[in-house]
Design a protein around this motif. Structure first.
Motif, mmCIF file in Angstrom:
data_model
loop_
_atom_site.group_PDB
_atom_site.id
_atom_site.type_symbol
_atom_site.label_atom_id
_atom_site.label_comp_id
_atom_site.label_asym_id
_atom_site.label_seq_id
_atom_site.Cartn_x
_atom_site.Cartn_y
_atom_site.Cartn_z
ATOM 1 N N LYS A 174 39.065 43.675 46.539
ATOM 2 C CA LYS A 174 37.809 43.027 46.215
ATOM 3 C C LYS A 174 36.793 43.220 47.334
ATOM 4 O O LYS A 174 37.138 43.232 48.510
ATOM 5 C CB LYS A 174 38.029 41.522 45.983
ATOM 6 N N ASP A 212 43.346 39.667 28.185
ATOM 7 C CA ASP A 212 42.886 38.838 29.292
ATOM 8 C C ASP A 212 42.291 39.693 30.412
ATOM 9 O O ASP A 212 41.294 39.308 31.041
ATOM 10 C CB ASP A 212 44.055 38.005 29.826
ATOM 11 N N CYS A 213 42.870 40.869 30.652
ATOM 12 C CA CYS A 213 42.393 41.761 31.716
ATOM 13 C C CYS A 213 40.980 42.280 31.433
ATOM 14 O O CYS A 213 40.235 42.579 32.375
ATOM 15 C CB CYS A 213 43.339 42.939 31.889
ATOM 16 N N PRO A 239 35.680 45.483 37.748
ATOM 17 C CA PRO A 239 36.502 44.285 37.555
ATOM 18 C C PRO A 239 37.612 44.457 36.530
ATOM 19 O O PRO A 239 38.673 43.832 36.654
ATOM 20 C CB PRO A 239 35.480 43.234 37.109
ATOM 21 N N GLY A 257 38.670 40.594 29.886
ATOM 22 C CA GLY A 257 37.760 39.477 29.686
ATOM 23 C C GLY A 257 37.683 38.971 28.265
ATOM 24 O O GLY A 257 36.648 38.435 27.853
ATOM 25 N N ARG A 271 45.822 43.695 39.193
ATOM 26 C CA ARG A 271 46.307 42.361 39.565
ATOM 27 C C ARG A 271 47.412 41.901 38.614
ATOM 28 O O ARG A 271 48.320 41.156 39.009
ATOM 29 C CB ARG A 271 45.148 41.377 39.549
ATOM 30 N N ALA A 272 47.342 42.353 37.367
ATOM 31 C CA ALA A 272 48.358 41.988 36.376
ATOM 32 C C ALA A 272 49.575 42.911 36.441
ATOM 33 O O ALA A 272 50.508 42.767 35.641
ATOM 34 C CB ALA A 272 47.755 42.031 34.972
ATOM 35 N N ASN A 308 41.439 43.722 37.449
ATOM 36 C CA ASN A 308 42.252 42.796 36.656
ATOM 37 C C ASN A 308 43.545 43.456 36.194
ATOM 38 O O ASN A 308 44.615 42.836 36.206
ATOM 39 C CB ASN A 308 41.462 42.304 35.445
#
Length: 264
Positions: free
Chosen positions: A118, A227-228, A201, A230, A208-209, A205
């Motif tokens: 990030k 979910d990744c 993003p 949005g 991160r998942a 995401n």
């Protein structure tokens, strides 16, 4: 200048790349001192920042403990796997101009950006750790990464000039895209095959998942994938189609497992 690399070759590289001859020579001499099997992502990015064309005074801020800051950045880049001949040239000798520290900050920022870190975390990592007040961002990280991507093709070409038998694998193809997009290596094929551009993003995401390869995405729970992105079904479809195309291409080309799932 390394033996076997003619001045005409250096001049041709300089003309084609838009880099000055001094910059091309600096990168050439540094990479020639690095064993072929030690050329990696960190070494190439740091070598790129030996060029004067990438110098950015906004990264050269000198704090109240410049020697501690210099040592900290050197340690971080060494931990990233930067080859010592390149690292020592990058840091140079301490000076009031802060050029060595500035180049180290830019290199570290580019490495972290290409690993999908990030932006806020990158800015904290390259800010003066001794500042007592609110830390300041020393420069635009994304702009620095994109400028580095522009220079990287020449750096890779120089690497092959001085190490003709070097096996860099997918690095020459993938690393520029990582710098442009700020994503892990395993998700670069998704960017290549996506029908519409996906914002950073989304890739962050996914990583991160734990979805850091086309195969991971294809076997993921649809709800997790949604979910990744949005909660946008149309973007989930774009990501899934891109993963399918990337996996098919990898299987057909015998490239399965060449893209690491952890982004390294």
């Amino acid at each position: 200048m390394p033996s076997g690399l003619a001045l005409t070759d250096l001049g041709s590289l300089a003309v084609r790349s838009g880099l000055g001859l001094d910059s091309v020579e600096a990168v050439t001499e540094a990479l020639a001192a690095v064993p072929a099997d030690s050329i990696n992502c960190a070494t190439l990015i740091c070598a790129a920042h030996l060029t004067t064309e990438l110098d950015d005074v906004r990264f050269n801020r000198i704090g109240r403990a410049p020697y501690q800051e210099r040592a900290r950045l050197t340690k971080r880049l060494r931990e990233c796997g930067t080859a010592e001949p390149v690292l020592s040239r990058l840091m140079g000798t301490p000076s009031k101009s802060g050029i060595g520290t500035g180049r180290a900050r830019q290199s570290l920022a580019c490495l972290m950006w290409a690993e999908g870190v990030k932006l806020g975390n990158i800015e904290r990592a390259i800010s003066d750790q001794q500042t007592l007040t609110r830390r300041e961002s020393p420069g635009p990280v994304q702009h620095a990464a994109q400028r580095t991507a522009d220079v990287l093709a020449t750096v890779v070409e120089i690497a092959f000039h001085v190490h003709p038998t070097a096996d860099l694998g997918i690095l020459p193809d993938v690393l520029p895209a990582q710098l442009e997009l700020g994503i892990v290596a395993g998700l670069v094929p998704i960017a290549w095959h996506a029908e519409i551009p996906l914002l950073r993003p989304v890739y962050l995401n996914l990583a991160r998942a734990g979805l850091t390869s086309p195969a991971d995405i294809l076997t993921a729970d649809p709800a997790l994938l949604l979910d990744c992105v949005g909660g946008r079904p149309e973007q989930r479809h774009v990501v899934w189609k891109a993963a399918m195309a990337a996996q098919e291409e990898a299987d057909e080309g015998g490239l399965r497992d060449r893209f690491p799932s952890d982004g390294n």
